[in-house]
Scaffold this motif. Structure first.
Motif, mmCIF file in Angstrom:
data_model
loop_
_atom_site.group_PDB
_atom_site.id
_atom_site.type_symbol
_atom_site.label_atom_id
_atom_site.label_comp_id
_atom_site.label_asym_id
_atom_site.label_seq_id
_atom_site.Cartn_x
_atom_site.Cartn_y
_atom_site.Cartn_z
ATOM 1 N N THR A 60 0.831 -1.211 0.000
ATOM 2 C CA THR A 60 0.000 0.000 0.000
ATOM 3 C C THR A 60 0.859 1.252 0.000
ATOM 4 N N ILE A 61 0.285 2.330 -0.521
ATOM 5 C CA ILE A 61 0.907 3.657 -0.402
ATOM 6 C C ILE A 61 -0.047 4.631 0.269
ATOM 7 N N THR A 62 -1.216 4.130 0.681
ATOM 8 C CA THR A 62 -2.207 4.988 1.343
ATOM 9 C C THR A 62 -2.721 4.318 2.619
ATOM 10 N N PRO A 63 -1.853 4.096 3.602
ATOM 11 C CA PRO A 63 -2.308 3.495 4.854
ATOM 12 C C PRO A 63 -3.235 4.436 5.616
ATOM 13 N N ASP A 64 -4.027 3.870 6.511
ATOM 14 C CA ASP A 64 -4.900 4.707 7.345
ATOM 15 C C ASP A 64 -4.079 5.753 8.091
ATOM 16 N N ARG A 65 -2.963 5.293 8.651
ATOM 17 C CA ARG A 65 -2.070 6.153 9.431
ATOM 18 C C ARG A 65 -0.620 5.830 9.072
ATOM 19 N N LYS A 66 0.269 6.760 9.344
ATOM 20 C CA LYS A 66 1.691 6.463 9.155
ATOM 21 C C LYS A 66 2.175 5.463 10.191
ATOM 22 N N VAL A 67 1.614 5.534 11.375
ATOM 23 C CA VAL A 67 1.930 4.613 12.464
ATOM 24 C C VAL A 67 0.634 4.311 13.203
ATOM 25 N N PRO A 68 0.298 3.056 13.483
ATOM 26 C CA PRO A 68 1.052 1.841 13.188
ATOM 27 C C PRO A 68 0.874 1.406 11.739
ATOM 28 N N SER A 69 1.461 0.275 11.388
ATOM 29 C CA SER A 69 1.396 -0.201 10.015
ATOM 30 C C SER A 69 -0.036 -0.586 9.642
ATOM 31 N N GLN A 70 -0.327 -0.507 8.354
ATOM 32 C CA GLN A 70 -1.631 -0.929 7.869
ATOM 33 C C GLN A 70 -1.863 -2.415 8.142
ATOM 34 N N GLY A 71 -0.786 -3.192 8.078
ATOM 35 C CA GLY A 71 -0.897 -4.618 8.337
ATOM 36 C C GLY A 71 -1.457 -4.922 9.714
ATOM 37 N N THR A 72 -0.976 -4.206 10.731
ATOM 38 C CA THR A 72 -1.460 -4.473 12.090
ATOM 39 C C THR A 72 -2.896 -4.014 12.267
ATOM 40 N N ILE A 73 -3.289 -2.938 11.573
ATOM 41 C CA ILE A 73 -4.678 -2.462 11.652
ATOM 42 C C ILE A 73 -5.625 -3.488 11.038
ATOM 43 N N ILE A 74 -5.241 -4.022 9.881
ATOM 44 C CA ILE A 74 -6.065 -5.044 9.215
ATOM 45 C C ILE A 74 -6.061 -6.328 10.034
ATOM 46 N N GLN A 75 -4.910 -6.683 10.591
ATOM 47 C CA GLN A 75 -4.800 -7.873 11.430
ATOM 48 C C GLN A 75 -5.850 -7.857 12.538
ATOM 49 N N ARG A 76 -5.989 -6.726 13.196
ATOM 50 C CA ARG A 76 -6.962 -6.590 14.282
ATOM 51 C C ARG A 76 -8.394 -6.700 13.761
ATOM 52 N N LYS A 77 -8.650 -6.081 12.596
ATOM 53 C CA LYS A 77 -10.013 -6.059 12.071
ATOM 54 C C LYS A 77 -10.507 -7.427 11.631
ATOM 55 N N ILE A 78 -9.604 -8.291 11.173
ATOM 56 C CA ILE A 78 -10.037 -9.601 10.685
ATOM 57 C C ILE A 78 -9.801 -10.711 11.708
ATOM 58 N N GLY A 79 -9.133 -10.394 12.809
ATOM 59 C CA GLY A 79 -8.899 -11.394 13.843
ATOM 60 C C GLY A 79 -7.775 -12.355 13.546
ATOM 61 N N ALA A 80 -6.762 -11.912 12.763
ATOM 62 C CA ALA A 80 -5.606 -12.765 12.449
ATOM 63 C C ALA A 80 -4.573 -12.631 13.555
ATOM 64 N N ARG A 81 -4.952 -13.049 14.759
ATOM 65 C CA ARG A 81 -4.155 -12.783 15.958
ATOM 66 C C ARG A 81 -2.836 -13.544 15.999
ATOM 67 N N ASN A 82 -2.690 -14.572 15.179
ATOM 68 C CA ASN A 82 -1.462 -15.372 15.194
ATOM 69 C C ASN A 82 -0.456 -14.966 14.118
ATOM 70 N N ALA A 83 -0.784 -13.923 13.376
ATOM 71 C CA ALA A 83 0.073 -13.516 12.251
ATOM 72 C C ALA A 83 1.058 -12.428 12.648
ATOM 73 N N VAL A 84 2.210 -12.429 11.991
ATOM 74 C CA VAL A 84 3.073 -11.263 12.016
ATOM 75 C C VAL A 84 2.645 -10.411 10.822
ATOM 76 N N ALA A 85 2.505 -9.109 11.039
ATOM 77 C CA ALA A 85 1.929 -8.251 9.997
ATOM 78 C C ALA A 85 2.818 -7.042 9.746
ATOM 79 N N PHE A 86 2.994 -6.718 8.460
ATOM 80 C CA PHE A 86 3.764 -5.528 8.100
ATOM 81 C C PHE A 86 3.402 -5.065 6.699
ATOM 82 N N ASP A 87 3.879 -3.870 6.344
ATOM 83 C CA ASP A 87 3.579 -3.258 5.044
ATOM 84 C C ASP A 87 4.812 -3.248 4.158
#
Length: 329
Positions: A83-110
């Protein structure tokens, strides 16, 4: 005996409901509807509502891909977002999506590789799965280009908002990701860029007055480079896969404009009917282009076991990437 390959097991996508037509853009920018539709091939594009965030549509695309792959969010141990248009500069978009979908066991990054970020993310996920570090990955391409588009500038006709996602796993299969290729060249950083809001140009009244918070694109130079790089990048992936353009069932490319894609198809000797086009309805949605198009033909039932699919993209920087996939599990 089947080989062990990294396989795309599910696809998903999501686009906003709000449609922006060329008639609307004619009222705000110096553009011409006839030219946009005849030369660019874009009839309309989508735009998020003010109360919506890019992560909202990314989460929907991700959940649809997981459902298509018959995989739960908890089974995902790697989540990468191009992505080049994350919700916020911090934290990463990956962690925001991780929380929204319940992927609690994943490592997440952009990964920010401009429009090539999805392919970069897919290549990265493949490496982690190939070496056994992770088992199940979710790769997402999402961008809300409307947040960085100047609707008073003629370039506004190109861009739209969308998201797409794929689930990839390491399986015993003849199918899967056969080859990948990516590269970059930072010599042309000013041809497609956004100055404002960065460390180089922090937010200020002057930056806003000069409209530096919006995307700047030098169309002629971009087109010339894309026509050179797109065929080159796809050929590199096809060479690694030991196939020719005749072997491809579909080409799923970046979606800059129709005229450019037709020129690339001529150079590659790929019939136009093999090229999957979404730009007519969604414009250039940056990192979402390839997973969105792949999901469309998957859900339309156009993909058969063993079909070979070429994917290729180019982004600002320059960055570029390609892959050849043999469909099926």
């Amino acid at each position: 005996m089947k080989k062990s390959n990294v396989v795309i097991c599910g696809t998903g996508s999501c686009v906003p409901d709000h449609i922006i037509t060329n008639d609307e853009l004619e009222k705000s920018a110096p553009t011409n509807k006839e030219w946009v539709e005849s030369v660019l091939g874009i009839r309309e594009r989508r735009r998020l509502k003010k109360e919506e965030n890019p992560s909202d549509m990314a989460a929907k695309a991700a959940l649809r891909a997981l459902d298509n792959a018959k995989t739960s969010p908890e089974e995902i141990d790697l989540l990468i977002v191009g992505t080049i248009t994350p919700d916020r500069k911090v934290p990463s978009q990956g962690t925001i999506i991780q929380r929204k979908i319940g992927a609690r066991n994943a490592v997440a990054f952009d990964i920010n590789a401009a429009c090539a970020g999805f392919i970069f993310s897919l290549v990265c996920a493949k490496q982690f799965l190939d070496n056994g570090y992770y088992k199940n990955a979710l790769v997402i391409g999402v961008d809300a280009m409307s947040v960085m588009t100047d609707y008073k500038d003629r370039t506004c006709v190109f861009y739209g908002d969308a998201s797409g996602a794929v689930v990839v796993k390491k399986l015993e299969s003849e199918n899967g990701i056969i080859s990948t290729y990516f590269g970059s060249d930072g010599e042309s950083k000013d041809l497609v860029t956004t100055y404002g809001g960065s460390a180089e140009y922090p937010v200020s009244y002057d930056v806003v007055d000069k409209r530096l918070q919006y995307l700047i694109m030098r169309g002629k130079e971009v087109g010339t480079t894309a026509i050179r790089i797109i065929p080159y990048a796809l050929r590199k992936a096809m060479e690694e896969a030991a196939i020719t353009s005749d072997d491809l069932t579909y080409l799923v490319p970046h979606q800059p404009n129709e005229t450019l894609l037709k020129r690339c198809s001529e150079i590659l000797n790929i019939p136009e009917e093999k090229i999957v086009i979404t730009l007519d309805r969604y414009g250039n949605a940056s990192n979402a282009n390839i997973p969105l198009a792949l999901d469309e033909i998957n859900r339309q039932g156009k993909l058969k076991d063993g079909d070979k699919i070429g994917m290729v993209t180019i982004g600002a920087g320059w960055t570029w990437g390609s892959a050849v996939i043999q469909w099926g599990q």
